[in-house]
Design an enzyme around this catalytic site. Sequence first.
Site, short mmCIF file in Angstrom:
data_model
loop_
_atom_site.label_atom_id
_atom_site.label_comp_id
_atom_site.label_asym_id
_atom_site.label_seq_id
_atom_site.Cartn_x
_atom_site.Cartn_y
_atom_site.Cartn_z
N LYS A 198 -94.67 22.87 9.66
CA LYS A 198 -93.74 23.08 8.55
C LYS A 198 -92.27 23.11 8.99
O LYS A 198 -91.38 22.72 8.25
CB LYS A 198 -94.08 24.38 7.81
CG LYS A 198 -95.46 24.41 7.17
CD LYS A 198 -95.44 23.76 5.84
CE LYS A 198 -96.77 23.65 5.11
NZ LYS A 198 -97.89 24.46 5.52
N GLU A 226 -91.10 27.44 -2.06
CA GLU A 226 -92.37 28.03 -2.45
C GLU A 226 -93.23 28.11 -1.19
O GLU A 226 -92.97 27.40 -0.22
CB GLU A 226 -93.07 27.15 -3.50
CG GLU A 226 -93.91 26.00 -2.94
CD GLU A 226 -93.13 24.95 -2.16
OE1 GLU A 226 -91.92 24.80 -2.42
OE2 GLU A 226 -93.73 24.29 -1.28
N SER A 235 -102.68 21.14 12.86
CA SER A 235 -101.43 21.40 12.12
C SER A 235 -100.83 22.77 12.38
O SER A 235 -99.62 22.95 12.27
CB SER A 235 -101.66 21.21 10.62
OG SER A 235 -102.77 21.98 10.18
C1 LIG Z 1 -99.22 24.34 4.95
C2 LIG Z 1 -100.23 23.97 5.94
C3 LIG Z 1 -101.11 22.90 5.72
C4 LIG Z 1 -101.19 22.14 4.42
O1 LIG Z 1 -100.02 21.52 4.02
P1 LIG Z 1 -99.84 19.94 4.14
O2 LIG Z 1 -98.58 19.69 3.40
O3 LIG Z 1 -101.03 19.31 3.51
O4 LIG Z 1 -99.74 19.62 5.58
C5 LIG Z 1 -101.99 22.54 6.73
N1 LIG Z 1 -102.02 23.24 7.90
C6 LIG Z 1 -101.20 24.28 8.13
C7 LIG Z 1 -101.31 25.00 9.43
C8 LIG Z 1 -100.29 24.69 7.17
O5 LIG Z 1 -99.48 25.72 7.41
#
Ligand SMILES: *Cc1c(COP(=O)(O)O)cnc(C)c1O
Length: 395
Positions: A91, A113, A379
Amino acid sequence: MTTYRNPDENGYYGEFGGAFVPEMLYPNVEELQQNYIEIIESEEFKKELNDLLKDYVGRATPLYFAKNLSEKYGTNVYLKREDLNHTGAHKINNALGQVLLAKKLGKKRIIAETGAGQHGVATATACALMNLECIVYMGEIDIARQAPNVARMKMLGAKVVPATSGSKTLKDAVNEALRDWINNATTTHYIIGSVVGPHPFPDLVARFQSVISEEIKWQLKEKIGRENPDYVIACVGGGSNAAGTFYHFVDEPSVKIIAAEAGGFGVNSGKSAATTFLGTTGVLHGSKSIVMQTNDGQVIEPHSISAGLDYPGIGPFHANLFKNNRAEFFSINDDEALESAFELTRLEGIIPALESSHALHVLKKKNFQKDDVVVICLSGRGDKDMETYLKIIDK
Ligand SMILES: *Cc1c(COP(=O)(O)O)cnc(C)c1O
């Protein structure tokens, strides 16, 4: 050749995208539409952002060959370690980019948000760094289940405002943020946390996250002598880590694309967030995409064990991949994500976020060949999910 990567000038990816906003938001959205490419592609902006990504965020994140996982599944698994970024997920790539953009546009006040709190923490972090006022809208239920991230945002100086309508989760927080933006249009920039919202947000966020696949290319070249893997896999909530992971590969036909959505209790359980399995074409949060909705257009409340995937839509970028069969979509249930979170932890010593664990579970759903090179986007890290994981450890 069709390009999947870039929308047309009106923000359409095929039939999806566009900007469906109330009239009072036109000036803001138009200001962004007219300026975003020129600003973010300027040499000065790129240098400023790249310096921050390197020294503040810690990029490039490693592309890690997961030997034990690879042995278990009889293929070659590489993990793109977005979990190692400052603040613990991808993020921050977008939050820093958008805060810099907001400064160039002369905005003094930032709103955002958040679902799991990761985007809120990333935005609050970027605002602390650049001395901007920060207000984060968050569903009341998410505030309760993500207490550590709420504390971090407050410590960073952000104001956390509960969204108390609907299911009191992510989509309701987006609605509150859009309402705030309408009321404070001239002073405020709204930092959307995923590849959703009116044009130009899906493209803007995809560009800021595209650093993920840009790095994968040179890292693979260094490791195996070729830039393109056989597969790239990512989880999709709104779709920003996935868009970043796919960005430099969607227009390379040899690279297969796999997206993992949150199945919740199961696609047919009534408690799911698997948008492409359950959704139809509709408008949500300012763009035309695939949305979980009733026949008369009421949004259906989603469910996922992971707050970051608990969203009833997907970005237009992904809707277009789905519609054209450019990506294969899997629905991964809560218990399956948990299983893969524990598997990665025990096999590789990496505790992943619950969201990322949905992408990991594709290893159990699809047969990969011995020579395949499979890149999975990790992620985020699992710190924020320890309470959920502990419930299982203690059982
Ligand atoms: C917010 C988040 C997601 C999902 O958001 P995307 O916009 O689909 O990437 C996935 N993994 C993590 C660790 C997150 O914090």
